[in-house]
Design an enzyme around this catalytic site. Structure first.
Site, PDB file in Angstrom:
ATOM      1  N   CYS A 148      -3.663   5.591   6.849  1.00 14.15           N
ATOM      2  CA  CYS A 148      -2.536   4.712   7.159  1.00 14.15           C
ATOM      3  C   CYS A 148      -3.095   3.666   8.100  1.00 14.15           C
ATOM      4  O   CYS A 148      -3.839   3.998   9.037  1.00 14.15           O
ATOM      5  CB  CYS A 148      -1.400   5.488   7.828  1.00 14.15           C
ATOM      6  SG  CYS A 148      -0.074   4.432   8.474  1.00 14.15           S
ATOM      7  N   THR A 149      -2.767   2.415   7.871  1.00 14.93           N
ATOM      8  CA  THR A 149      -3.401   1.352   8.660  1.00 14.93           C
ATOM      9  C   THR A 149      -2.978   1.377  10.127  1.00 14.93           C
ATOM     10  O   THR A 149      -3.594   0.715  10.959  1.00 14.93           O
ATOM     11  CB  THR A 149      -3.125  -0.037   8.050  1.00 14.93           C
ATOM     12  OG1 THR A 149      -1.710  -0.212   7.867  1.00 14.93           O
ATOM     13  CG2 THR A 149      -3.822  -0.173   6.705  1.00 14.93           C
ATOM     14  N   HIS A 150      -1.944   2.147  10.453  1.00 15.93           N
ATOM     15  CA  HIS A 150      -1.579   2.333  11.863  1.00 15.93           C
ATOM     16  C   HIS A 150      -2.579   3.234  12.596  1.00 15.93           C
ATOM     17  O   HIS A 150      -2.740   3.120  13.815  1.00 15.93           O
ATOM     18  CB  HIS A 150      -0.194   2.975  11.976  1.00 15.93           C
ATOM     19  CG  HIS A 150       0.951   2.088  11.625  1.00 15.93           C
ATOM     20  ND1 HIS A 150       1.271   1.771  10.325  1.00 15.93           N
ATOM     21  CD2 HIS A 150       1.865   1.454  12.402  1.00 15.93           C
ATOM     22  CE1 HIS A 150       2.340   0.980  10.321  1.00 15.93           C
ATOM     23  NE2 HIS A 150       2.718   0.774  11.563  1.00 15.93           N
ATOM     24  N   GLU A 177       3.580   2.361  16.507  1.00 18.85           N
ATOM     25  CA  GLU A 177       4.591   1.307  16.616  1.00 18.85           C
ATOM     26  C   GLU A 177       5.140   1.199  18.037  1.00 18.85           C
ATOM     27  O   GLU A 177       5.552   0.128  18.469  1.00 18.85           O
ATOM     28  CB  GLU A 177       5.723   1.565  15.619  1.00 18.85           C
ATOM     29  CG  GLU A 177       5.360   1.285  14.169  1.00 18.85           C
ATOM     30  CD  GLU A 177       5.168  -0.198  13.878  1.00 18.85           C
ATOM     31  OE1 GLU A 177       5.757  -1.029  14.597  1.00 18.85           O
ATOM     32  OE2 GLU A 177       4.411  -0.521  12.947  1.00 18.85           O
ATOM     33  N   CYS A 192      -1.338  -1.697   3.651  1.00 19.10           N
ATOM     34  CA  CYS A 192      -0.450  -0.559   3.884  1.00 19.10           C
ATOM     35  C   CYS A 192      -0.757   0.463   2.798  1.00 19.10           C
ATOM     36  O   CYS A 192      -0.702   0.130   1.604  1.00 19.10           O
ATOM     37  CB  CYS A 192       1.004  -1.023   3.794  1.00 19.10           C
ATOM     38  SG  CYS A 192       2.231   0.305   3.788  1.00 19.10           S
ATOM     39  N   ASN A 193      -1.094   1.679   3.202  1.00 18.20           N
ATOM     40  CA  ASN A 193      -1.445   2.702   2.215  1.00 18.20           C
ATOM     41  C   ASN A 193      -0.256   3.080   1.350  1.00 18.20           C
ATOM     42  O   ASN A 193      -0.389   3.273   0.138  1.00 18.20           O
ATOM     43  CB  ASN A 193      -2.001   3.932   2.932  1.00 18.20           C
ATOM     44  CG  ASN A 193      -3.393   3.717   3.470  1.00 18.20           C
ATOM     45  OD1 ASN A 193      -4.384   4.093   2.867  1.00 18.20           O
ATOM     46  ND2 ASN A 193      -3.490   3.089   4.636  1.00 18.20           N
ATOM     47  N   THR A 194       0.919   3.201   1.952  1.00 14.97           N
ATOM     48  CA  THR A 194       2.111   3.563   1.186  1.00 14.97           C
ATOM     49  C   THR A 194       2.409   2.514   0.131  1.00 14.97           C
ATOM     50  O   THR A 194       2.682   2.828  -1.038  1.00 14.97           O
ATOM     51  CB  THR A 194       3.321   3.721   2.123  1.00 14.97           C
ATOM     52  OG1 THR A 194       3.040   4.731   3.103  1.00 14.97           O
ATOM     53  CG2 THR A 194       4.562   4.113   1.346  1.00 14.97           C
ATOM     54  N   ASP A 220       2.090  -5.536   5.775  1.00 14.90           N
ATOM     55  CA  ASP A 220       2.230  -4.129   6.118  1.00 14.90           C
ATOM     56  C   ASP A 220       3.695  -3.890   6.476  1.00 14.90           C
ATOM     57  O   ASP A 220       4.470  -4.831   6.652  1.00 14.90           O
ATOM     58  CB  ASP A 220       1.327  -3.739   7.286  1.00 14.90           C
ATOM     59  CG  ASP A 220       1.372  -2.244   7.602  1.00 14.90           C
ATOM     60  OD1 ASP A 220       1.546  -1.446   6.665  1.00 14.90           O
ATOM     61  OD2 ASP A 220       1.249  -1.877   8.790  1.00 14.90           O
ATOM     62  N   SER A 221       4.042  -2.615   6.621  1.00 16.16           N
ATOM     63  CA  SER A 221       5.392  -2.271   7.036  1.00 16.16           C
ATOM     64  C   SER A 221       5.613  -2.542   8.523  1.00 16.16           C
ATOM     65  O   SER A 221       6.752  -2.581   8.976  1.00 16.16           O
ATOM     66  CB  SER A 221       5.668  -0.789   6.747  1.00 16.16           C
ATOM     67  OG  SER A 221       4.757   0.020   7.466  1.00 16.16           O
ATOM     68  N   TYR A 241       7.821   2.703   5.809  1.00 12.67           N
ATOM     69  CA  TYR A 241       7.819   2.760   4.344  1.00 12.67           C
ATOM     70  C   TYR A 241       7.600   4.179   3.819  1.00 12.67           C
ATOM     71  O   TYR A 241       7.970   4.490   2.697  1.00 12.67           O
ATOM     72  CB  TYR A 241       6.705   1.859   3.784  1.00 12.67           C
ATOM     73  CG  TYR A 241       7.015   0.382   3.725  1.00 12.67           C
ATOM     74  CD1 TYR A 241       8.126  -0.173   4.349  1.00 12.67           C
ATOM     75  CD2 TYR A 241       6.170  -0.475   3.036  1.00 12.67           C
ATOM     76  CE1 TYR A 241       8.384  -1.528   4.290  1.00 12.67           C
ATOM     77  CE2 TYR A 241       6.413  -1.846   2.962  1.00 12.67           C
ATOM     78  CZ  TYR A 241       7.526  -2.371   3.599  1.00 12.67           C
ATOM     79  OH  TYR A 241       7.778  -3.717   3.528  1.00 12.67           O
ATOM     80  N   GLY A 242       6.953   5.017   4.621  1.00 11.89           N
ATOM     81  CA  GLY A 242       6.535   6.338   4.148  1.00 11.89           C
ATOM     82  C   GLY A 242       7.604   7.174   3.469  1.00 11.89           C
ATOM     83  O   GLY A 242       7.361   7.770   2.415  1.00 11.89           O
TER      84      GLY A 242
END
Length: 231
Positions: free
Chosen positions: A185-187, A153, A74-76, A10-11, A42-43
């Site tokens: 988004c995985t966040h 984050e 990571c979706n992006t 992931d980012s 990354y978005g």
């Protein structure tokens, strides 16, 4: 091969929500996770740049951990690089968008589905395409919520400030009639409590990490890659 780890990337820390679901569903599996916090978020980045980052991480995990399956948690990065990585890598590659879309289609009762994601994921249109593929009757409303990535984050998950930011970001869904919201988004599952408060109790939240873990398990079983040794 069966005892080789599952690799996830992931980012940042968001992919840990997918790792958690993989470990819950597949406790016998070895896992390795790389969060690219040096280059997040990354978005806002280009498709080419995100694809390059994803390729670099996949190569690193292949060389240093000998992974047997690669999860783009990571979706992006899934939107940007999944097809390319599936073509390039000699191991199965799983993204997080299609599993979440399938789960959303199975969850909605009125075919009105919301998606919150990064700007890159929303711009790609991949979530909408995958939801339509799973439910042709669906109506999808997508909203970019980059501020939620920052909250996650910074580990600001339950404060009054977090609730205010999330409520403001989700205001676009007012009056849309959605009964299902994909945390695209995985966040975002880290903020599930404040998201639920903001969107209301009548809207069901979809965590794509759950469906992604189920897809990983199915692939490992189908390809005889499950770790049955306990090592």
């Amino acid at each position: 091969m069966q005892t080789d780890p599952i690799g996830l990337m992931d980012s940042g820390v968001g992919g840990l929500t997918v790792l958690k679901e993989v470990q819950r569903l597949l406790p016998a599996e070895n896992t390795v996770f790389l969060g690219d916090q040096a280059r997040l978020p990354y978005g806002p980045r280009s498709v080419a740049e995100v694809t390059t980052f994803t390729r670099q991480i996949a190569t690193y995990l292949r060389q240093h951990a000998n992974i047997k399956l690669f999860v783009i948690a990571c979706n992006t990065a899934t939107a940007a690089a999944l097809t390319q990585m599936q073509a390039e890598l000699p191991v199965p590659v799983v993204g997080v968008i299609a599993p979440g879309a399938t789960m959303a289609a199975a969850t909605t009762a009125n075919h009105q589905i919301g998606v919150i994601a990064t700007a890159g994921t929303v711009k790609s249109g991949q979530s909408q395409r995958d939801i339509f593929a799973a439910d042709a009757q669906s109506q999808v409303v997508s909203v970019a919520c980059p501020q939620l990535v920052t909250l996650a984050e910074q580990n600001d998950l339950h404060s009054a400030h977090a609730q205010e930011v999330v409520t403001q970001n989700l205001a676009a869904f007012k009056g849309t009639g959605i009964d299902t919201l994909v945390m695209g988004c995985t966040h975002f599952p880290l903020l599930q409590d404040v998201i639920q408060t903001a969107i209301g109790p009548d809207v069901k939240l979809v965590n794509p990490g759950v469906a992604t873990a189920e897809k990983v398990a199915a692939i490992l079983k189908d390809q005889d890659l499950l770790n049955v040794s306990g090592q």
